[in-house]
Design a protein around this motif. Structure first.
Motif, PDB file in Angstrom:
ATOM      1  N   GLU A 132     -34.444 -33.577  25.885  1.00  0.00           N
ATOM      2  CA  GLU A 132     -35.047 -34.078  27.126  1.00  0.00           C
ATOM      3  C   GLU A 132     -35.256 -32.960  28.141  1.00  0.00           C
ATOM      4  O   GLU A 132     -36.172 -33.031  28.962  1.00  0.00           O
ATOM      5  CB  GLU A 132     -34.202 -35.223  27.695  1.00  0.00           C
ATOM      6  CG  GLU A 132     -34.235 -36.454  26.803  1.00  0.00           C
ATOM      7  CD  GLU A 132     -33.638 -37.692  27.443  1.00  0.00           C
ATOM      8  OE1 GLU A 132     -33.128 -37.596  28.577  1.00  0.00           O
ATOM      9  OE2 GLU A 132     -33.702 -38.757  26.806  1.00  0.00           O
ATOM     10  N   ASP A 170     -33.904 -42.251  22.409  1.00  0.00           N
ATOM     11  CA  ASP A 170     -32.762 -41.630  23.077  1.00  0.00           C
ATOM     12  C   ASP A 170     -31.824 -42.685  23.659  1.00  0.00           C
ATOM     13  O   ASP A 170     -30.609 -42.485  23.720  1.00  0.00           O
ATOM     14  CB  ASP A 170     -33.239 -40.665  24.161  1.00  0.00           C
ATOM     15  CG  ASP A 170     -33.875 -39.415  23.570  1.00  0.00           C
ATOM     16  OD1 ASP A 170     -33.815 -39.243  22.336  1.00  0.00           O
ATOM     17  OD2 ASP A 170     -34.438 -38.604  24.335  1.00  0.00           O
ATOM     18  N   ILE A 178     -40.588 -38.347  27.212  1.00  0.00           N
ATOM     19  CA  ILE A 178     -39.265 -38.590  26.622  1.00  0.00           C
ATOM     20  C   ILE A 178     -39.342 -39.809  25.707  1.00  0.00           C
ATOM     21  O   ILE A 178     -40.013 -40.796  26.021  1.00  0.00           O
ATOM     22  CB  ILE A 178     -38.226 -38.812  27.734  1.00  0.00           C
ATOM     23  CG1 ILE A 178     -37.944 -37.494  28.467  1.00  0.00           C
ATOM     24  CG2 ILE A 178     -36.923 -39.399  27.177  1.00  0.00           C
ATOM     25  CD1 ILE A 178     -37.039 -37.650  29.679  1.00  0.00           C
ATOM     26  N   ALA A 207     -34.356 -39.409  33.294  1.00  0.00           N
ATOM     27  CA  ALA A 207     -33.917 -39.026  31.961  1.00  0.00           C
ATOM     28  C   ALA A 207     -32.941 -40.073  31.458  1.00  0.00           C
ATOM     29  O   ALA A 207     -32.601 -41.024  32.181  1.00  0.00           O
ATOM     30  CB  ALA A 207     -33.273 -37.645  31.986  1.00  0.00           C
ATOM     31  N   ASN A 265     -38.468 -31.773  27.092  1.00  0.00           N
ATOM     32  CA  ASN A 265     -39.494 -32.727  27.517  1.00  0.00           C
ATOM     33  C   ASN A 265     -39.893 -32.506  28.970  1.00  0.00           C
ATOM     34  O   ASN A 265     -41.071 -32.598  29.329  1.00  0.00           O
ATOM     35  CB  ASN A 265     -39.000 -34.166  27.364  1.00  0.00           C
ATOM     36  CG  ASN A 265     -38.852 -34.626  25.932  1.00  0.00           C
ATOM     37  OD1 ASN A 265     -37.933 -35.364  25.599  1.00  0.00           O
ATOM     38  ND2 ASN A 265     -39.748 -34.193  25.060  1.00  0.00           N
TER      39      ASN A 265
END
Length: 749
Positions: free
Chosen positions: A158, A375, A370, A130, A161
């Motif tokens: 996330e 992000d 993701i 992540a 996700n």
């Protein structure tokens, strides 16, 4: 709809009577007429919960009380020890839990073939990846709820996700002692700052249908002896400081879950501390969510359930740690009359209600990709807005990338050769999707700026045996960036806040060799800086996460303007902090138990420095910029109040410099004399972005009825908050030691 309401009421009465609803005591099949009625999304969560509980057998309910490690049925490629296996026949999904104060951390997905399962699944570099965000301390340093919302938004998205349902965060304990190993997970030393940032994060996480879990309730302010320590804290201090962030999380954030901590408080283990979990959390604050134990924090079966625990994790035995809510132990407690079926229904019902509320029953347990680039860009922006420019003599920073020919990066490997992004020693470890090293970050900026300058990295050995080579590199470079700091993680406190491996010598020697040296710190919390007079520029970046190199370089070269403020006080020397005796930390043995006494009371952080007249190195709220600001025209309206209505504090803020930047007006309040309070407390703040020459009026509302209790003091005898009449002083500035604007507030009772 009326018939459904009646059915709900009947079911609720049936459950409250301890009848279990729709089944016999031997776990017989429930009445088919009620099957799957709880999947009607038009019904409110409480009604859906009542229908589901009525359809379950006693043994199904018991199986749902605790974690069940193994392969996730809905995702066979994932083995985990952080989930409660679902019941497909009842359409109960597997509830998947992840750590994550600084991103989606140790989660519920490793390969089923990983050696050492199930324990190895709890902390493994093979866990699902992540975005490794900047630390919680960094988010607090932004002094910006928008940043906290961005932080929570990435975490919540996330989690979705990765098909995770519960995020064990935010961490909302206070930085009572600068050596706490988990300070980086939390939001600093002030309860209102901590609560404000935590609330913004919680709302963002839960907007994605993910359960946020405020932790660790309460007084989990040290890792030393954390599973056996008893914290003695007077009721006033507990309410006015350590419980304020959690109260705000409940009342303002609508947090769906709370985690009870390892430690005891005033003699009662927190996961069976009925006064705090029931009288305070549910009674005083009105919490309607559920309480989960920290992993292995439960120490009994009946007592924990009766105190207010609803979910034990992780549900496995790891000698000498044991699971207490196993079917055998729950059934034994039922047979002995220590608990009832109604107690089980209450515990499950609290959790199911939150699962229904956030749509967990109504979506498939499936993973999606993701947005790594998107992000990552947010992580970089968070880091840029959270860094604190501590010192900048003669405006050394920012370096002009087009005016230099060479950059020397110098430091020990832990700080100079990789991104400080975690893995794999604690709950905040995130397995990053990618990382950017300091050298890569500088190269990226130089390329972006069209600079011909070269960047060279010198790694200093941990014993400083090649320090001479680093000094030589510094002498030959136009500018120098020294990378240093402190590393910390769950499970251990730091022995001190001194820089390890004699990094102080590196900084002193390099700064002496080249006057154009900037020190970039990567820290758990505060650090000692005996070399501060020798270093012309110091930038604190906390634990920057996977975008480390880009964050550092963008700030040092002026692609971003630092705007962070210190959420913790930086002391001048060791011991210049409140909990500085053995009885206060790390504790002494009392009746065979490690015991800590919070004898400093309300004097922690800047409150202690103020009360004791101790001058810090850098004060709480301090932070410079590449531009300059002026504050003026303080207005307090009304100036006379009955203590119940909001008070508006307004101030003009002007960017008097030449580049765009952000300032944070901070409002502090001094309470009337005779109340036994520290000299001042933070009651509000707001970050404002300004172009060069721009002026804005910032309004900060101080509401006496807010969950943060800005004007209140706790009355132990009545177990209530009270606002005293008298003269209050309102102070505004850009740091706790730089409050140039003052006004009065009269409260009549």
């Amino acid at each position: 709809m009326r018939n459904r309401t009646i059915l709900s009421a009947v079911m609720a009465m049936f459950i409250a009577a301890g009848c279990g609803g729709g089944h016999d005591d031997n776990g017989g099949t429930p009445a088919a007429s009620n099957a799957h009625a709880w999947m009607n999304t038009s019904l409110p969560p409480q009604q859906r919960t009542a229908l589901l509980l009525a359809a379950m057998t006693p043994q199904q309910k018991i199986a749902q009380l605790t974690g069940t490690p193994g392969v996730v049925p809905e995702i066979p490629s994932c083995y985990g020890a952080r989930h409660i296996t679902g019941i497909p026949d009842l359409q109960i999904p597997t509830l998947r839990v992840t750590n994550g104060p600084v991103g989606v951390g140790q989660n519920d997905c490793v390969s089923p073939g990983l050696p050492g399962l199930p324990l190895s699944s709890l902390s493994s570099p093979a866990s699902a990846k992540a975005t490794a965000l900047p630390s919680g301390m960094a988010v607090a340093a932004s002094f910006d709820t928008a940043v906290a919302s961005q932080f929570g938004d990435v975490i919540g998205r996330e989690s979705r996700n990765l098909a995770l349902h519960v995020l064990e965060g935010p961490g909302m304990n206070l930085a009572r002692n600068p050596t706490l190993g988990r300070n980086f997970e939390y939001f600093g030393e002030d309860p209102i700052l901590s609560g404000t940032m935590g609330v913004a994060e919680i709302k963002a996480i839960q907007s994605h249908g993910v359960i946020a879990m405020a932790k660790h309730l309460v007084a989990n302010e040290q890792e030393t002896n954390r599973m056996t320590i008893n914290e003695n804290i007077d009721d006033k201090t507990l309410h006015e400081l350590y419980m304020v962030p959690f109260e705000m999380a409940v009342k303002d954030g609508g947090v769906a879950s709370v985690m009870c901590s390892y430690n005891s408080v005033n003699g009662a283990s927190m996961c069976e501390n009925k006064h705090i979990l029931t009288d305070v959390l549910r009674g005083q604050w009105g919490f309607t969510g559920y309480v989960q134990s920290d992993f292995f924090a439960a120490h009994s079966t009946a007592n924990t359930m009766l105190a207010g625990l609803d979910n034990e994790m992780p549900g496995i035995d790891v000698a000498p740690l044991t699971a207490w809510w196993t079917p055998a132990k729950i059934n034994a407690a039922l047979s002995a009359g220590q608990i009832t079926q109604s107690n089980i229904d209450t515990a499950l019902g609290r959790r199911y209600t939150q699962m229904f509320r956030l749509g967990i029953f109504d979506r498939p347990v499936t993973q999606t990709a993701i947005d790594q680039a998107g992000d990552g860009a947010i992580a970089r922006a968070i880091g840029e807005q959270s860094a604190v420019l501590l010192k900048n003599t003669n405006d050394l920073l920012p370096f002009d990338p087009k005016a230099i020919r060479s950059v020397a990066l110098i430091g020990q490997a832990a700080y100079a050769n990789k991104a400080v992004s975690g893995c794999c020693g604690g709950s905040s470890d995130v397995i990053p999707l990618y990382t950017v090293t300091p050298l890569e970050g500088v190269q990226n900026v130089l390329k972006q700026a069209g600079s011909p300058a070269s960047a060279n990295l010198t790694i200093v050995a941990d014993d400083n045996s090649n320090l001479a080579a680093a000094v030589d590199a510094a002498k030959q470079a136009d500018v120098v960036i020294v990378l240093a700091g402190t590393i910390a993680e769950e499970g251990a406190d730091r022995p001190s806040i001194e820089l390890s491996n004699n990094q102080d010598a590196i900084i002193a020697a390099v700064a002496a060799a080249n006057p154009r040296t900037a020190v970039v710190m990567k820290d758990n919390a505060s650090a000692l800086m005996p070399w501060i007079d020798q270093a012309p520029a110091v930038l604190e970046t906390w634990f920057p996460g996977q975008e480390d190199g880009n964050i550092m370089a963008n700030l040092v070269f002026g692609m971003a303007n630092p705007s962070g403020k210190l959420p913790v006080t930086f002391p001048k020397k060791s011991g210049d902090w409140p909990a500085n005796t053995p009885a206060q930390y790390p504790g002494v043995t009392v009746n065979g138990q490690p015991t800590v006494t919070y004898s400093e009371g309300l004097q922690i952080g800047y409150r202690w420095y103020d009360a004791q007249n101790v001058k810090p190195l850098f004060a709480f709220g301090h932070g410079l910029s590449y531009t300059s600001f002026k504050m003026s025209n303080l207005q307090v309206s009304p100036q006379s109040s009955d203590g119940t209505k909001p008070v508006t504090v307004s101030v003009d803020v002007e960017n008097s410099g030449k580049v765009a930047g952000a300032e944070v007006p901070q409002v502090y309040l001094s309470l009337p004399a005779g109340l036994g309070q520290p000299p001042k407390r933070l009651v509000g703040f707001q970050k404002v972005m300004l172009a060069p020459g721009e002026k804005k009026t910032v309004q900060i509302v101080i509401d006496p009825n807010a969950a943060s209790h800005p004007l209140g003091t706790w009355d132990t005898a009545s177990q209530q908050w009270k606002t005293a009449g008298g003269q209050y002083q309102v102070m505004v500035g850009n740091a706790s030691d730089n409050l140039s604007l003052n006004s009065a507030l009269s409260v009549g009772k």
